[in-house]
Design a protein around this motif. Structure first.
Motif, PDB file in Angstrom:
ATOM      1  N   LEU A  79       0.844  -1.195   0.000  1.00 14.40           N
ATOM      2  CA  LEU A  79       0.000   0.000   0.000  1.00 14.40           C
ATOM      3  C   LEU A  79       0.879   1.245   0.000  1.00 14.40           C
ATOM      4  O   LEU A  79       0.613   2.219  -0.722  1.00 14.40           O
ATOM      5  N   ARG A  80       1.929   1.196   0.778  1.00 13.07           N
ATOM      6  CA  ARG A  80       2.845   2.333   0.881  1.00 13.07           C
ATOM      7  C   ARG A  80       3.488   2.643  -0.472  1.00 13.07           C
ATOM      8  O   ARG A  80       3.606   3.805  -0.857  1.00 13.07           O
ATOM      9  N   THR A  81       3.887   1.603  -1.193  1.00 10.77           N
ATOM     10  CA  THR A  81       4.512   1.792  -2.501  1.00 10.77           C
ATOM     11  C   THR A  81       3.522   2.394  -3.496  1.00 10.77           C
ATOM     12  O   THR A  81       3.858   3.324  -4.234  1.00 10.77           O
ATOM     13  N   ILE A  82       2.305   1.883  -3.498  1.00  8.76           N
ATOM     14  CA  ILE A  82       1.284   2.425  -4.403  1.00  8.76           C
ATOM     15  C   ILE A  82       1.023   3.888  -4.086  1.00  8.76           C
ATOM     16  O   ILE A  82       0.947   4.724  -4.986  1.00  8.76           O
ATOM     17  N   ARG A  83       0.932   4.214  -2.810  1.00  6.89           N
ATOM     18  CA  ARG A  83       0.722   5.617  -2.418  1.00  6.89           C
ATOM     19  C   ARG A  83       1.911   6.489  -2.837  1.00  6.89           C
ATOM     20  O   ARG A  83       1.743   7.626  -3.268  1.00  6.89           O
ATOM     21  N   HIS A  84       3.121   5.927  -2.712  1.00  5.44           N
ATOM     22  CA  HIS A  84       4.323   6.667  -3.131  1.00  5.44           C
ATOM     23  C   HIS A  84       4.269   6.954  -4.634  1.00  5.44           C
ATOM     24  O   HIS A  84       4.564   8.072  -5.067  1.00  5.44           O
ATOM     25  N   TYR A  85       3.881   5.954  -5.416  1.00  5.99           N
ATOM     26  CA  TYR A  85       3.783   6.161  -6.856  1.00  5.99           C
ATOM     27  C   TYR A  85       2.701   7.194  -7.187  1.00  5.99           C
ATOM     28  O   TYR A  85       2.833   7.945  -8.139  1.00  5.99           O
ATOM     29  N   GLU A  86       1.664   7.234  -6.373  1.00  5.65           N
ATOM     30  CA  GLU A  86       0.640   8.263  -6.566  1.00  5.65           C
ATOM     31  C   GLU A  86       1.217   9.644  -6.241  1.00  5.65           C
ATOM     32  O   GLU A  86       1.036  10.597  -7.012  1.00  5.65           O
ATOM     33  N   GLU A  87       1.951   9.749  -5.132  1.00  2.83           N
ATOM     34  CA  GLU A  87       2.541  11.029  -4.727  1.00  2.83           C
ATOM     35  C   GLU A  87       3.523  11.550  -5.768  1.00  2.83           C
ATOM     36  O   GLU A  87       3.656  12.760  -5.959  1.00  2.83           O
ATOM     37  N   THR A  88       4.227  10.650  -6.439  1.00  4.64           N
ATOM     38  CA  THR A  88       5.224  11.057  -7.435  1.00  4.64           C
ATOM     39  C   THR A  88       4.616  11.259  -8.820  1.00  4.64           C
ATOM     40  O   THR A  88       5.326  11.596  -9.765  1.00  4.64           O
ATOM     41  N   GLY A  89       3.305  11.024  -8.935  1.00  5.47           N
ATOM     42  CA  GLY A  89       2.620  11.271 -10.195  1.00  5.47           C
ATOM     43  C   GLY A  89       2.708  10.152 -11.220  1.00  5.47           C
ATOM     44  O   GLY A  89       2.345  10.347 -12.373  1.00  5.47           O
ATOM     45  N   LEU A  90       3.180   8.979 -10.814  1.00  3.31           N
ATOM     46  CA  LEU A  90       3.274   7.860 -11.753  1.00  3.31           C
ATOM     47  C   LEU A  90       1.927   7.202 -12.001  1.00  3.31           C
ATOM     48  O   LEU A  90       1.690   6.651 -13.069  1.00  3.31           O
ATOM     49  N   VAL A  91       1.083   7.224 -11.012  1.00  2.00           N
ATOM     50  CA  VAL A  91      -0.245   6.617 -11.137  1.00  2.00           C
ATOM     51  C   VAL A  91      -1.211   7.448 -10.308  1.00  2.00           C
ATOM     52  O   VAL A  91      -0.803   8.086  -9.334  1.00  2.00           O
ATOM     53  N   ALA A  92      -2.444   7.475 -10.741  1.00  2.00           N
ATOM     54  CA  ALA A  92      -3.479   8.183  -9.978  1.00  2.00           C
ATOM     55  C   ALA A  92      -4.718   7.305  -9.966  1.00  2.00           C
ATOM     56  O   ALA A  92      -5.056   6.694 -10.985  1.00  2.00           O
ATOM     57  N   PRO A  93      -5.373   7.204  -8.814  1.00  2.00           N
ATOM     58  CA  PRO A  93      -6.616   6.444  -8.799  1.00  2.00           C
ATOM     59  C   PRO A  93      -7.603   7.052  -9.780  1.00  2.00           C
ATOM     60  O   PRO A  93      -7.654   8.267  -9.952  1.00  2.00           O
ATOM     61  N   SER A  94      -8.351   6.202 -10.449  1.00  2.00           N
ATOM     62  CA  SER A  94      -9.312   6.682 -11.450  1.00  2.00           C
ATOM     63  C   SER A  94     -10.496   7.386 -10.818  1.00  2.00           C
ATOM     64  O   SER A  94     -11.164   8.189 -11.471  1.00  2.00           O
ATOM     65  N   ALA A  95     -10.750   7.068  -9.559  1.00  2.00           N
ATOM     66  CA  ALA A  95     -11.905   7.661  -8.885  1.00  2.00           C
ATOM     67  C   ALA A  95     -11.693   7.576  -7.379  1.00  2.00           C
ATOM     68  O   ALA A  95     -10.724   6.988  -6.908  1.00  2.00           O
ATOM     69  N   ARG A  96     -12.624   8.166  -6.682  1.00  2.00           N
ATOM     70  CA  ARG A  96     -12.664   8.079  -5.219  1.00  2.00           C
ATOM     71  C   ARG A  96     -14.081   7.675  -4.832  1.00  2.00           C
ATOM     72  O   ARG A  96     -15.050   8.093  -5.456  1.00  2.00           O
ATOM     73  N   SER A  97     -14.173   6.880  -3.790  1.00  2.00           N
ATOM     74  CA  SER A  97     -15.496   6.498  -3.298  1.00  2.00           C
ATOM     75  C   SER A  97     -16.095   7.671  -2.542  1.00  2.00           C
ATOM     76  O   SER A  97     -15.422   8.668  -2.267  1.00  2.00           O
ATOM     77  N   ARG A  98     -17.368   7.550  -2.198  1.00  2.00           N
ATOM     78  CA  ARG A  98     -18.017   8.612  -1.421  1.00  2.00           C
ATOM     79  C   ARG A  98     -17.277   8.845  -0.110  1.00  2.00           C
ATOM     80  O   ARG A  98     -17.240   9.950   0.396  1.00  2.00           O
ATOM     81  N   GLY A  99     -16.681   7.788   0.407  1.00  2.00           N
ATOM     82  CA  GLY A  99     -15.931   7.897   1.661  1.00  2.00           C
ATOM     83  C   GLY A  99     -14.494   8.364   1.465  1.00  2.00           C
ATOM     84  O   GLY A  99     -13.731   8.451   2.411  1.00  2.00           O
ATOM     85  N   GLY A 100     -14.101   8.632   0.222  1.00  2.00           N
ATOM     86  CA  GLY A 100     -12.759   9.136  -0.046  1.00  2.00           C
ATOM     87  C   GLY A 100     -11.724   8.070  -0.334  1.00  2.00           C
ATOM     88  O   GLY A 100     -10.543   8.373  -0.477  1.00  2.00           O
ATOM     89  N   PHE A 101     -12.164   6.797  -0.413  1.00  2.00           N
ATOM     90  CA  PHE A 101     -11.207   5.733  -0.695  1.00  2.00           C
ATOM     91  C   PHE A 101     -10.769   5.785  -2.150  1.00  2.00           C
ATOM     92  O   PHE A 101     -11.574   6.065  -3.057  1.00  2.00           O
ATOM     93  N   ARG A 102      -9.490   5.491  -2.378  1.00  2.00           N
ATOM     94  CA  ARG A 102      -8.968   5.432  -3.734  1.00  2.00           C
ATOM     95  C   ARG A 102      -9.613   4.264  -4.472  1.00  2.00           C
ATOM     96  O   ARG A 102      -9.710   3.166  -3.932  1.00  2.00           O
ATOM     97  N   LEU A 103     -10.014   4.497  -5.713  1.00  2.00           N
ATOM     98  CA  LEU A 103     -10.597   3.448  -6.536  1.00  2.00           C
ATOM     99  C   LEU A 103      -9.798   3.341  -7.835  1.00  2.00           C
ATOM    100  O   LEU A 103      -9.505   4.348  -8.478  1.00  2.00           O
TER     101      LEU A 103
END
Length: 136
Positions: free
Chosen positions: A19-43
């Motif tokens: 999870l930490r690695t995926i979040r790191h890749y998101e922070e560095t702009g390599l990947v972004a979740p396509s959506a967020r749930s109503r509760g704010g979860f990455r989708l």
């Protein structure tokens, strides 16, 4: 990009990334979740998983985050609905070819390293067999 969305835990399981690695890749702009749930979860979608798999495969070959970003941007541009011009396409394909050549060179180096490691392990096994110190 239709299809079901996955939460980060399922993506982590499927990609074998933390999870930490995926979040790191998101922070560095390599990947972004396509959506967020109503509760704010990455989708994430299958396309997001495929992107993470490209990153996961590049990392052990020694590619930097900037190189990963550059390749992903080239592929994104090639795959865009409004595709590149013929000239831009040629430039993008040459970038992809360059990464393919680098990856192939690194694979060849890793094969040599693996062969040496296997020879070393075999040398140790032979030594242990010769001295009768094998374990059953």
């Amino acid at each position: 990009m239709g299809g079901a969305h996955m939460q980060i835990g399922e993506v982590a399981t499927r990609t074998e990334l933390s999870l930490r690695t995926i979040r790191h890749y998101e922070e560095t702009g390599l990947v972004a979740p396509s959506a967020r749930s109503r509760g704010g979860f990455r989708l994430y979608t299958e396309a997001d998983v495929a992107r993470l798999m490209v990153i996961r495969r590049m990392k052990p070959l020694g590619f930097s985050l900037d190189e990963m970003r550059d390749l992903l941007e080239a592929v994104d541009r090639l795959d865009a609905e409004q595709g590149p011009t013929a000239q831009e396409r040629d430039v993008l394909l040459e970038r992809v070819r360059s990464y393919e050549r680098s990856a192939s060179e690194q694979v060849a180096k890793l094969r040599v390293q693996l062969a040496r490691a296997e020879e070393f392990a075999q040398t140790l096994r032979t030594r242990l067999d010769r001295d009768g110190a094998t374990e059953d």
